[in-house]
Design an enzyme around this catalytic site. Structure first.
Site, PDB file in Angstrom:
ATOM      1  N   GLU A   1       1.475  -2.317  -1.719  1.00 39.18           N
ATOM      2  CA  GLU A   1       2.744  -1.608  -1.889  1.00 39.18           C
ATOM      3  C   GLU A   1       2.513  -0.202  -2.440  1.00 39.18           C
ATOM      4  O   GLU A   1       3.226   0.742  -2.091  1.00 39.18           O
ATOM      5  CB  GLU A   1       3.677  -2.413  -2.795  1.00 39.18           C
ATOM      6  N   GLU A   2       1.528  -0.060  -3.305  1.00 41.78           N
ATOM      7  CA  GLU A   2       1.191   1.279  -3.806  1.00 41.78           C
ATOM      8  C   GLU A   2       0.807   2.206  -2.656  1.00 41.78           C
ATOM      9  O   GLU A   2       1.205   3.378  -2.603  1.00 41.78           O
ATOM     10  CB  GLU A   2       0.042   1.186  -4.808  1.00 41.78           C
TER      11      GLU A   2
END
Length: 388
Positions: A241-242
């Site tokens: 997700e980063e």
């Protein structure tokens, strides 16, 4: 990806926030090397922008990741990269593991205040000798009764000088590198924590970054996130997700760089003709905008599959790789068309050129992304035994 009216409402909220609360101050904050992070985060928390996909029980909106992607994209319209980076650390780096795997105590003590903007967090993974090689980190946490005693250091830690807590990855056993790590939430006012002076960075000047030293720092074992020795897995999951956040954040930043360059090239004349009328320039800008659209499509596809619960490790790595490399290509080309003005420190293309360089390094370097992609394509060579 098909955005709903709710997506667009959120997009407008973030866009308005950037225009009102961030952009008027970017030059000042860049010069100062910091911004009033607690004040700004509290304003974001009041709007719900720090907990878009976090559980409603702890103050979040409870929405899926596509809404977070919209927010990341609009934050790319900030006139500097450092402030969006600091926000991304809060929303997509130091809180996801707490939200997914933390105890109710951890969520109420750290997650809820972070969502509200009452606490600032940071993420402690990288070290001087272990950046993209997460398995090689040396910071350790040894048990002492019901506590951990932490020793070591973390490097390049964004938000750390003003942070209230750190989500720390540390070795909690002598097992293999992928099986000996745990994530621990450490209050930053704990005795034994000290900082280096602010690091003098090439870009992202408005975000505060420092090295952190841990000297016999005592924290309760109940501040560990999830089971012991599962930290590496949690961190790898969080990285996806980063990386999607980073790719989304770049899209509008690059579009903005192209748009500003077009505007400048329309005004600037050489030999009596606007720069934009040179085919080499308007063709090149068309190529770059096409590449940005390709990045957007890739990022949206990865996000959509992620929302559906699919494994997007390969696509997220591809999006991260593309974002970093395209960022360097776009900002370098645009800076060239600004000529001597582009070589000035406070020029928008110059600032974008410096800020975007981090995308190919932070959250896993380009080479790490290539290794992941090759592994999933089945083309990465296996470990070879030494002949000696």
């Amino acid at each position: 990806m098909k955005f709903t009216a709710e997506h667009e409402a959120l997009r407008k909220t973030v866009r308005d926030f950037v225009q009102k609360e961030i952009n008027p101050h970017c030059d000042e904050w860049e010069e100062a090397g910091q911004f009033p992070i607690h004040e700004l985060f509290k304003k974001m928390g009041d709007l719900g922008l720090l907990g878009i996909q976090k559980p409603e029980e702890y103050g979040g909106m409870g929405l899926d990741y596509s809404y977070n992607l919209v927010a990341a994209e609009e934050l790319g319209m900030a006139h500097c990269g450092g402030v969006p980076l600091a926000i991304g650390v809060q929303t997509d780096m130091c809180t996801p593991a707490i939200s997914r795997f933390g105890s109710d105590e951890l969520k109420r003590t750290f997650l809820a205040p972070a969502i509200a903007g009452d606490m600032v967090g940071c993420i402690g993974v990288s070290e001087v000798g272990a950046g993209s090689d997460v398995a090689g980190l040396k910071t350790n946490a040894k048990k002492d009764g019901d506590d951990y005693i932490i020793n070591g250091s973390k490097m390049w830690i964004t938000n750390s000088p003003q942070a209230d807590f750190i989500c720390l990855l540390a070795n909690t056993s002598d097992d293999k590198p992928h099986k000996n790590k745990s994530l621990i939430v450490v209050p930053m006012n704990s005795p034994g924590i000290t900082f280096s002076p602010h690091l003098n960075k090439l870009g992202m000047r408005s975000s505060e970054t420092a090295q952190i030293f841990f000297d016999d720092v005592r924290v309760p074992q109940r501040y560990r996130i999830g089971a012991e020795a599962t930290g590496f897995m949690m961190q790898m999951l969080q990285f996806q997700e980063e990386r999607l956040w980073g790719a989304a954040n770049v899209i509008k930043a690059l579009e903005n760089c192209i748009d500003q360059t077009i505007e400048y090239c329309r005004e600037r004349k050489t030999f009596g003709t606007p720069l934009i009328d040179n085919q080499v320039i308007h063709f090149r800008l068309a190529e770059l905008q096409t590449e940005v659209e390709a990045l957007r499509a890739l990022t949206y596809q990865a996000c959509e599959l992620h929302v559906e619960g699919k494994d997007v490790t390969k696509l997220a790595s591809m999006a991260k790789l593309k974002a970093g490399r395209l960022g360097r290509e776009v900002t370098d080309s645009c800076l060239q068309y600004w000529g001597g003005n582009g070589f000035m420190w406070d020029n928008p293309a110059s600032r974008a050129f410096r800020d975007v360089r981090l995308v190919s390094i932070g959250g896993g370097a380009d080479e790490i992304m290539l290794g992941i992609i090759c592994k999933l394509m089945g083309t990465l060579p296996g470990k070879r035994k030494s002949r000696t």
